[in-house]
Design a protein around this motif. Sequence first.
Motif, mmCIF file in Angstrom:
data_model
loop_
_atom_site.group_PDB
_atom_site.id
_atom_site.type_symbol
_atom_site.label_atom_id
_atom_site.label_comp_id
_atom_site.label_asym_id
_atom_site.label_seq_id
_atom_site.Cartn_x
_atom_site.Cartn_y
_atom_site.Cartn_z
ATOM 1 N N ALA A 176 0.860 -1.178 0.000
ATOM 2 C CA ALA A 176 0.000 0.000 0.000
ATOM 3 C C ALA A 176 0.897 1.229 0.000
ATOM 4 O O ALA A 176 1.831 1.329 0.807
ATOM 5 C CB ALA A 176 -0.900 0.000 1.233
ATOM 6 N N VAL A 177 0.617 2.162 -0.912
ATOM 7 C CA VAL A 177 1.496 3.315 -1.094
ATOM 8 C C VAL A 177 0.722 4.621 -0.967
ATOM 9 O O VAL A 177 -0.491 4.678 -1.183
ATOM 10 C CB VAL A 177 2.191 3.254 -2.468
ATOM 11 N N ALA A 178 1.444 5.672 -0.610
ATOM 12 C CA ALA A 178 0.858 7.006 -0.466
ATOM 13 C C ALA A 178 1.097 7.788 -1.749
ATOM 14 O O ALA A 178 2.236 8.147 -2.064
ATOM 15 C CB ALA A 178 1.484 7.717 0.721
ATOM 16 N N VAL A 179 0.034 8.068 -2.467
ATOM 17 C CA VAL A 179 0.151 8.739 -3.763
ATOM 18 C C VAL A 179 -0.866 9.878 -3.914
ATOM 19 O O VAL A 179 -1.110 10.360 -5.019
ATOM 20 C CB VAL A 179 -0.009 7.739 -4.934
ATOM 21 N N GLY A 180 -1.465 10.314 -2.790
ATOM 22 C CA GLY A 180 -2.378 11.442 -2.855
ATOM 23 C C GLY A 180 -3.744 11.212 -2.254
ATOM 24 O O GLY A 180 -4.522 12.154 -2.102
ATOM 25 N N SER A 181 -4.080 9.980 -1.909
ATOM 26 C CA SER A 181 -5.372 9.695 -1.265
ATOM 27 C C SER A 181 -5.200 9.733 0.251
ATOM 28 O O SER A 181 -4.080 9.738 0.764
ATOM 29 C CB SER A 181 -5.904 8.325 -1.695
ATOM 30 N N THR A 182 -6.322 9.751 0.963
ATOM 31 C CA THR A 182 -6.273 9.725 2.421
ATOM 32 C C THR A 182 -7.492 8.983 2.950
ATOM 33 O O THR A 182 -8.548 8.978 2.302
ATOM 34 C CB THR A 182 -6.220 11.159 3.010
ATOM 35 N N HIS A 183 -7.346 8.340 4.086
ATOM 36 C CA HIS A 183 -8.460 7.603 4.677
ATOM 37 C C HIS A 183 -9.582 8.545 5.114
ATOM 38 O O HIS A 183 -9.353 9.716 5.398
ATOM 39 C CB HIS A 183 -7.987 6.815 5.912
#
Length: 286
Positions: A176-183
């Motif tokens: 799982a990667v951080a690419v601009g979305s958020t929980h």
Amino acid sequence: MPLVPTGELIAQARAARRAVAAFNVITLEHAEAIAAGAERTGAPAILQISENAVRFHGGDLSAIAAAASAVARGSTAPLGLHLDHVVSRDLLHAAYAEGFGSVMFDASKRPYGDNVKATAEAVRWGHERGMWVEAELGRIGGKDGEPPLDAHTPGVRTDPAEAAAYVADTGVDALAVAVGSTHAMTTRTATLDHTLIAALRDAVPVPLVLHGSSGVPDPELRAAVAAGMTKINIGTALNTAFTGAVRAFLDADADAGASTVDPRKYLVPAREAMTGTVAHFLTVLG
């Protein structure tokens, strides 16, 4: 239909250059809606239960796991069962005892070295038992009440070189990667970094996972899959549909001077609203 292992659903999707949607289960109605939405569209899906959901059910995984598993096995759609955002080693071990074949072990809030060490230990333990293990690198934000993170903040987005080293050092099956979305986004306004997604796809040998997909517009989701995302996690969108339907029913009930107390009266439209949301996302993802 028998449960389909998450790893198998992911491998099939990756080979076809498409994505599988994974929906979070909190109540029995969530599980039923996911199954119904998958049946409506003819698409596979993953039912996932988070550590937060287990906490909501008194810390006991067995009951909600049995319910979700029973719904999935009774469905005509190909469905998998996955444990999401597990921090506790005890819960990781309980997942195997309850028949889960896959888990997302979350050490993302720890310093990088501690994340690698803890995740590698979880992967070794899981692989010895035939479990498929996902992990997270970068800071997606919005989990457990923390504020959403600005995707442009230094250190938030996942670095491709660091991701390659992380996968090699931990042995994870998906990242799982951080690419601009958020929980926990309740509006679909997130903009993803598709160039970064493609770079991550080229840098690591395992499938990529997008968390926080409820806040991502349809065109952005399609572009993310085209760029290399394989597993798309969706949770808040179901809760938004559920709560909206319950609120609409109770408001109309009050306006009519009624005082309904039977929860089935409003859980039926809530479940149907979630089913529609599941079918929509599955259709968007093709």
